[in-house]
Every structure is written in structure tokens, then in C-alpha cells.
Design a protein around this motif. Structure first.
Motif, mmCIF file in Angstrom:
data_model
loop_
_atom_site.group_PDB
_atom_site.id
_atom_site.type_symbol
_atom_site.label_atom_id
_atom_site.label_comp_id
_atom_site.label_asym_id
_atom_site.label_seq_id
_atom_site.Cartn_x
_atom_site.Cartn_y
_atom_site.Cartn_z
ATOM 1 N N GLY A 1 25.220 44.425 38.187
ATOM 2 C CA GLY A 1 24.598 43.654 39.254
ATOM 3 C C GLY A 1 25.372 42.436 39.701
ATOM 4 N N GLU A 2 26.563 42.212 39.141
ATOM 5 C CA GLU A 2 27.351 41.020 39.487
ATOM 6 C C GLU A 2 28.693 41.418 40.099
ATOM 7 O OE1 GLU A 2 27.069 37.702 36.415
ATOM 8 O OE2 GLU A 2 26.562 39.476 35.232
ATOM 9 N N ARG A 3 29.208 40.527 40.936
ATOM 10 C CA ARG A 3 30.523 40.739 41.547
ATOM 11 C C ARG A 3 31.409 39.521 41.289
ATOM 12 N NH1 ARG A 3 30.454 45.342 44.328
ATOM 13 N NH2 ARG A 3 28.437 46.082 45.110
ATOM 14 N N PHE A 4 32.696 39.782 41.222
ATOM 15 C CA PHE A 4 33.660 38.760 40.834
ATOM 16 C C PHE A 4 34.806 38.724 41.832
ATOM 17 C CE2 PHE A 4 31.238 39.879 37.181
ATOM 18 C CZ PHE A 4 31.120 38.709 36.444
ATOM 19 N N ASP A 5 35.438 37.562 41.885
ATOM 20 C CA ASP A 5 36.619 37.403 42.734
ATOM 21 C C ASP A 5 37.863 37.992 42.082
ATOM 22 O OD1 ASP A 5 35.594 35.431 44.960
ATOM 23 O OD2 ASP A 5 34.844 34.643 43.053
ATOM 24 N N LEU A 6 37.831 38.067 40.755
ATOM 25 C CA LEU A 6 38.997 38.573 40.025
ATOM 26 C C LEU A 6 38.552 39.123 38.676
ATOM 27 C CD1 LEU A 6 42.493 36.978 39.747
ATOM 28 C CD2 LEU A 6 41.296 37.593 37.646
ATOM 29 N N ILE A 7 39.081 40.273 38.320
ATOM 30 C CA ILE A 7 38.859 40.864 37.000
ATOM 31 C C ILE A 7 40.221 41.126 36.381
ATOM 32 C CG2 ILE A 7 37.963 42.843 35.717
ATOM 33 C CD1 ILE A 7 35.842 43.166 37.911
ATOM 34 N N ALA A 8 40.409 40.669 35.159
ATOM 35 C CA ALA A 8 41.667 40.868 34.444
ATOM 36 C C ALA A 8 41.382 41.558 33.121
ATOM 37 C CB ALA A 8 42.366 39.529 34.200
ATOM 38 N N SER A 9 42.345 42.325 32.640
ATOM 39 C CA SER A 9 42.158 42.994 31.352
ATOM 40 C C SER A 9 43.496 43.367 30.743
ATOM 41 C CB SER A 9 41.315 44.261 31.517
ATOM 42 O OG SER A 9 41.116 44.898 30.263
ATOM 43 N N ASN A 10 43.561 43.198 29.428
ATOM 44 C CA ASN A 10 44.645 43.770 28.626
ATOM 45 C C ASN A 10 43.987 44.827 27.738
ATOM 46 O OD1 ASN A 10 46.869 44.364 27.051
ATOM 47 N ND2 ASN A 10 46.680 42.540 25.770
ATOM 48 N N PRO A 11 43.724 46.012 28.302
ATOM 49 C CA PRO A 11 43.002 47.041 27.561
ATOM 50 C C PRO A 11 43.936 47.800 26.623
ATOM 51 C CG PRO A 11 43.597 47.877 29.700
ATOM 52 C CD PRO A 11 44.113 46.454 29.640
ATOM 53 N N PRO A 12 43.394 48.633 25.739
ATOM 54 C CA PRO A 12 44.271 49.498 24.934
ATOM 55 C C PRO A 12 45.016 50.454 25.855
ATOM 56 C CG PRO A 12 41.970 50.147 24.717
ATOM 57 C CD PRO A 12 41.978 48.844 25.441
ATOM 58 N N TYR A 13 46.315 50.645 25.623
ATOM 59 C CA TYR A 13 47.073 51.534 26.498
ATOM 60 C C TYR A 13 48.127 52.371 25.759
ATOM 61 C CZ TYR A 13 50.138 47.344 26.526
ATOM 62 O OH TYR A 13 50.903 46.250 26.176
ATOM 63 N N ILE A 14 48.056 52.404 24.432
ATOM 64 C CA ILE A 14 48.943 53.270 23.662
ATOM 65 C C ILE A 14 48.263 54.616 23.481
ATOM 66 C CG2 ILE A 14 50.178 53.554 21.478
ATOM 67 C CD1 ILE A 14 50.164 50.529 21.179
ATOM 68 N N ALA A 15 49.035 55.690 23.572
ATOM 69 C CA ALA A 15 48.473 57.027 23.415
ATOM 70 C C ALA A 15 47.995 57.250 21.984
ATOM 71 C CB ALA A 15 49.516 58.083 23.776
ATOM 72 N N ASP A 16 46.856 57.927 21.835
ATOM 73 C CA ASP A 16 46.376 58.282 20.506
ATOM 74 C C ASP A 16 47.460 59.071 19.766
ATOM 75 O OD1 ASP A 16 43.971 57.159 21.240
ATOM 76 O OD2 ASP A 16 42.944 59.065 21.558
ATOM 77 N N GLY A 17 47.658 58.729 18.503
ATOM 78 C CA GLY A 17 48.641 59.445 17.702
ATOM 79 C C GLY A 17 50.070 58.975 17.879
ATOM 80 N N ASP A 18 50.298 57.977 18.735
ATOM 81 C CA ASP A 18 51.659 57.450 18.907
ATOM 82 C C ASP A 18 52.147 56.901 17.567
ATOM 83 O OD1 ASP A 18 53.785 55.403 19.451
ATOM 84 O OD2 ASP A 18 53.374 55.932 21.534
ATOM 85 N N PRO A 19 53.358 57.274 17.133
ATOM 86 C CA PRO A 19 53.846 56.805 15.834
ATOM 87 C C PRO A 19 53.970 55.295 15.719
ATOM 88 C CG PRO A 19 55.584 57.938 17.075
ATOM 89 C CD PRO A 19 54.303 58.211 17.776
ATOM 90 N N HIS A 20 54.071 54.593 16.839
ATOM 91 C CA HIS A 20 54.159 53.130 16.782
ATOM 92 C C HIS A 20 52.898 52.504 16.193
ATOM 93 C CE1 HIS A 20 57.287 53.971 19.869
ATOM 94 N NE2 HIS A 20 57.889 52.963 19.283
ATOM 95 N N LEU A 21 51.775 53.219 16.278
ATOM 96 C CA LEU A 21 50.521 52.682 15.751
ATOM 97 C C LEU A 21 50.555 52.515 14.240
ATOM 98 C CD1 LEU A 21 48.053 54.807 17.891
ATOM 99 C CD2 LEU A 21 48.471 52.345 18.130
#
Length: 288
Positions: free
Chosen positions: A176-196
Motif C-alpha cells: 500500500g505504499e510508494r517510494f521515490d527510490l528503492i535500493a537493494s543488495n540482494p543475494p545474487y550468487i547461483a545456488d551451488g556456486d563453489p565460491h559459497l
């Protein structure tokens, strides 16, 4: 403190540096002594007491096993702050400051501006935005109550009262709310990536790191749902992996965003993609 309590600090630091590197050794020794790292430069000939030496040895052993220094000390610098962190939160990284910079470029110094940070963790992004835009209101969202506890404590320590914390999954707490700006640093590594399973990442919360077979699951959800929470002309900014810029641009454009652009970090790697929400002609539900 110049007594015969134990070996000199400079000798202890030298030995520790051979085990974990000088920067990490200094941070951990300063923490064990409850002193700032710079204090060590003027006190190398001081002796270290047995209790402090035992604390330091425990920290060194844990670091040698790969545990991040930020979790061992409970602190990490970000933006102009020194933030509390815990294993409940992702460790803030310098490249995320690029996301803050880009958000601030799109956030005028006007009263009443509304911004949101999704997956706030320690609160790093939300607190940087709230600090630099004191007349704005910032809503910080995270699904983890443990992370929100850390973020709230950081906001209190910094004296920031223009940020609100809400628990929930991505944009659900913004109903029900609106914003002027939305920012995010979401998870973005693929599942099973060896770097994890390498380095510091194996100690950080998995849910804050990986997202689906291509790493784009959370990003896709945010892009899908963001238009219902942005004013016309509002901005969405997303941090992502260095090889995901083209994919994120495609998702934003397909969802109806314009002015879509991928921005690089200091190492010239794709890092943040931004888009401006422009609702289709005749659609008024996305206007103020």
C-alpha cells in the motif's frame, strides 16, 4: 603498561602477521586489547598481559580457520560509519558504497522523500541514505529478525531517527505504499556456486548470498513487484554480480522501466543496475 607481564606487542604482532597477515593481525590484536588499531603504532614496546594474550590467541586460531575478522571483532567500516555486524548479517563491502553513491545522485535534498532498502542486513545502505538525506524517510526491510536487531542497534548508535525497520520478505512489508527510490543488495550468487564454500563466504548467511540456479531469483522478484511500490519517475537500484549486468537490464526493460543503465565499480566491473519506473500511458495507479 610497560611491565614485564609478557612479550612485547611488536613481537606478538610480528608472529601473528606470519599466520594471518598484518592487517588482520593488527585488527585482532587491537580488539583483544580493547584499543584502536592506530594505538599499536605507538605502543609496540609495551608488554601484553596473559589475559589479553589468551584472547588474542583464540581470535588468531579462529581467523586461521577462515572466520571473517568482521565477525570476530563484531565491527566493519562502511561509508563513514563503523557498524556492528554479526553472523546474522552479511558483511558490508566497499563495492556496495557504489550503490549508495548512485542512490544519492537520484535522491534530491527535499523534504518528504521516501526511500526503501530491501534486505538491509546490518542496515548499511539504509543508514547511509538516512544519514546523507536527513529530511527523507527510509524504510529498511529484512526477513531476519536477528539482522534487524543489529540494524536497529546501529541506527540508535548513529543517532538516526529517520529510518524505520520492518520484518518481511522483500517488498511485502511495503504493501500500500510508494517510494521515490528503492535500493537493494540482494543475494545474487547461483545456488551451488563453489565460491559459497570458499573464504569468508562460507561463514556468512546463505540466504543473503545465493538465489536460484542463476543467482537472479531474488532480483527477478524485486523487479516484478517494485512497480507497485514506486511513484511515477521513481528509481530502482540493484547491486549484482559482475556478469549479470545484461540480464538485469533485460529484466528491468521487460518490466517497463526506462533509463536503464549498468554502472561499474572502482575495479571496472559491472556492479549496479538502475532503472526509472514509467507507468504505461493511461495507467494512473503508479502516480503519486
Amino acid at each position: 603498561m610497560k611491565t614485564s607481564m609478557g612479550p612485547r606487542l611488536d613481537a606478538v604482532l610480528r608472529d601473528a602477521s606470519a599466520r594471518v597477515g598484518q592487517i588482520d593481525a593488527m585488527a585482532l590484536l587491537a580488539h583483544a586489547l580493547a584499543r584502536p588499531p592506530a594505538w599499536l603504532y605507538a605502543h609496540g614496546d609495551d608488554a601484553i598481559g596473559d589475559d589479553a594474550r589468551a584472547r588474542f590467541e583464540t581470535l588468531l586460531s579462529r581467523r586461521a580457520q577462515g572466520e571473517p575478522v568482521a565477525y570476530l571483532t563484531g565491527r566493519r567500516g562502511f561509508w563513514t560509519f563503523d557498524l556492528a555486524v554479526s553472523p546474522e548479517t552479511l558483511i558490508p563491502r566497499p563495492e556496495t558504497e557504489r550503490l549508495v553513491e548512485l542512490a544519492l545522485e537520484r535522491a534530491p535534498l527535499t523534504a518528504g522523500l521516501r526511500m526503501a532498502d530491501l534486505g538491509t542486513g546490518s542496515g548499511a545502505i539504509a543508514l547511509a541514505l538516512a544519514h546523507e538525506r536527513r529530511r527523507a524517510r527510509v524504510v529498511a526491510v529484512d526477513v531476519s529478525e536477528g539482522a534487524l536487531s543489529v540494524a536497529r542497534a546501529n541506527a540508535q548508535a548513529l543517532g538516526l531517527d529517520n529510518v524505520e525497520f520492518r520484518r518481511g520478505d522483500w517488498l511485502a512489508p511495503l504493501a500500500g505504499e510508494r517510494f521515490d527510490l528503492i535500493a537493494s543488495n540482494p543475494p545474487y550468487i547461483a545456488d551451488g556456486d563453489p565460491h559459497l564454500q570458499a573464504g569468508d563466504l562460507r561463514f556468512e548467511p546463505a540466504g543473503a548470498l545465493s538465489s536460484g540456479p542463476d543467482g537472479l531469483e531474488a532480483i527477478g522478484i524485486i523487479i516484478r513487484d517494485a512497480p507497485a511500490h514506486l511513484v511515477s519517475g521513481g528509481w530502482l537500484l540493484l547491486e549484482h554480480g559482475r556478469d549479470q549486468g545484461a540480464s538485469v537490464r533485460g529484466l528491468l526493460q521487460a518490466a517497463g522501466f526506462d533509463a536503464v543503465e549498468t554502472h561499474r565499480d572502482l575495479e571496472e566491473r559491472d556492479r549496479v543496475t538502475s532503472g526509472r519506473w514509467s507507468p504505461p500511458a493511461g495507467r494512473t495507479d503508479a502516480l503519486r
